[in-house]
Design a protein around this motif. Sequence first.
Motif, PDB file in Angstrom:
ATOM      1  N   THR A  47       0.845  -1.196   0.000  1.00  0.00           N
ATOM      2  CA  THR A  47       0.000   0.000   0.000  1.00  0.00           C
ATOM      3  C   THR A  47       0.876   1.240   0.000  1.00  0.00           C
ATOM      4  N   ARG A  48       0.397   2.281  -0.687  1.00  0.00           N
ATOM      5  CA  ARG A  48       1.100   3.569  -0.730  1.00  0.00           C
ATOM      6  C   ARG A  48       0.106   4.677  -0.417  1.00  0.00           C
ATOM      7  N   VAL A  49       0.463   5.550   0.527  1.00  0.00           N
ATOM      8  CA  VAL A  49      -0.354   6.697   0.897  1.00  0.00           C
ATOM      9  C   VAL A  49       0.470   7.956   0.671  1.00  0.00           C
ATOM     10  N   VAL A  50      -0.093   8.938  -0.085  1.00  0.00           N
ATOM     11  CA  VAL A  50       0.586  10.205  -0.373  1.00  0.00           C
ATOM     12  C   VAL A  50      -0.237  11.328   0.239  1.00  0.00           C
ATOM     13  N   VAL A  51       0.399  12.105   1.113  1.00  0.00           N
ATOM     14  CA  VAL A  51      -0.255  13.236   1.786  1.00  0.00           C
ATOM     15  C   VAL A  51       0.420  14.525   1.320  1.00  0.00           C
TER      16      VAL A  51
END
Length: 587
Positions: free
Chosen positions: A568-572
């Motif tokens: 999983t990849r989360v970009v904020v």
Amino acid sequence: MNLYKKYTVILFAVYVVCIAAMWFFIISPALKTIEDQSLYTYENMIDMSVNSYKEIFKKVELTSYSFLAFDELYSLLVENNEKNLMPDYTSKLARFRMLISHFLVDPDIYSIAFYDLNDKAIIQTADNQISDNNMSYWFQRAHNMGGRPLWSGIYESSNVQNPRQSFYVISLIRTINNPNTFKQVGTMRLALTEDVLFNVIESLNTQENKLNVYLCDGQGMVMSAKNKTDIGKKLQYIKPENLSRASNEMYYDSYSDFSYIIKQVSDYDMYVVAQIDSTLLYHSSLNISSYTVYIIIILLVFVFTFTVFTSRFIIKPIRRLVSKMVEVKNGNLDIQVEVLSRDEVGMLAVSFNQMTRSLKTLMENMLNAKLKENEMKLESLRLQIHPHFLLNTLDNIRWTARKNGDSEVEYYIEILSKMMHKNLYTNSPVSTIADELDAAMVYFKLQQKRFGNRLKYIAEVPEELYGYRILTFVLQPLLENSIEHGFENKMGECTIYLIIEKNNGDLVIDITDDGKGTDEQVVRSIIKGELVTPRISALKNLHDRITLCFGSEYHGGVRFYSTSGIGTRVVVTMPADPVRYQDIISL
């Protein structure tokens, strides 16, 4: 002076003012309207003539623009100026003369001519050639206009073929500039006879309307009139300053036994002047005025009587209401006023009763709210004991572990105590990247107790970004989301990669794990608020905080990417500008 007298004086004064206003703003203008009703007919006639002249001048100007579209015109003028005539000069000249004849189909244009730089006519109409003896002044003025059209004043001219045929002419003159070099190569003249201007005056039926109409230039010189002897003369009572006042609207003036209406032909320094016999405009209104005075005197007597009666009728219930208000002032909120009518005074009594009931309810609610506020303060003080008690308990456990030589327990208790202390006592909505990295490392060390060496945490953050501001509690929830949902029931190594960088004025936080992944569409629906579930709520909360702090128009937020079995990849994304965070702190 009591209320009754004040009300009587004020009401009577209001009636008097109303009557005076009626005289000045209704009756007097109405009388003037009756007197000047014939003036509107003349105004309409003037408007018609102004529009007709404007149409004539505009049509001639459009014709002059049409000639400028032909390349042969520039070629003929340049060859003539340079004294270098090409072999096809004669044929081009013949074709252009045929073109001029075509434009002379317009009956308003009497003569068309084109001149070289020496003001010598090289192309002109064959039959209607007019004398140019009076044109040198206007040619010089046109040369200073830079190609813009110039209308000459009226002047007397004659036909070259028939010198005895004398007539008045007005001409449109404009310089011809080369479209490539913008230099002047010649001059154009389109002439109208005065008869074209007079036709507009004649169409007004001035004889029947007992009206003299003149077309004048900006100096008051007559350019067209019913009486040809007036052409070229100045009107006796019309001054240039009077003409300038008519530039935007009709101007009215009176001299001796005549009245004048003046209006400019818009966009041109020409004016239509109508001379009217004053006896045709103004009629006696003495009878109407005298009747009006009698009516006003009768109204004043009636108004005074009516004012006294009205004052007594209205003031009495108001006085009764005032007495009740005094009781309310003394603290009696149970008082009520008897409603005796349904008019405005009755409505005032109803409102007063509602006000007293509302005041009583409000006072009771305020008392109850104050009691509840005190209870909440006591509860808040009681609840503040629990965090202190919990932290003190953890501190006692840590010292007990140290005393018993259990350094590992002491280490993790100390980490847990630091994390709880930060979470409980951080009141600011804004933190720094350095502080967030420290909090994330504390959380990671606690989780290493659970996963051991299988859990890896790799952070790539440039030191120059440590001092940048971001929202509080950003990194720890992201780590927690990866560990709890990505590494649950996973065997083998579990790695989290954290990258923070600055990109086009934004701080981009990119966190990736090699966990088991999840349904990407479900998580995106949770972030957008389309699906409500306590699972993975940290991402939605973070996205909502960014939207709330920086506005819905801000392009940042939380983006989620996941592939089942891969990770999983989360970009904020948040602003890097510290001013944006200062606004949040000030709130």
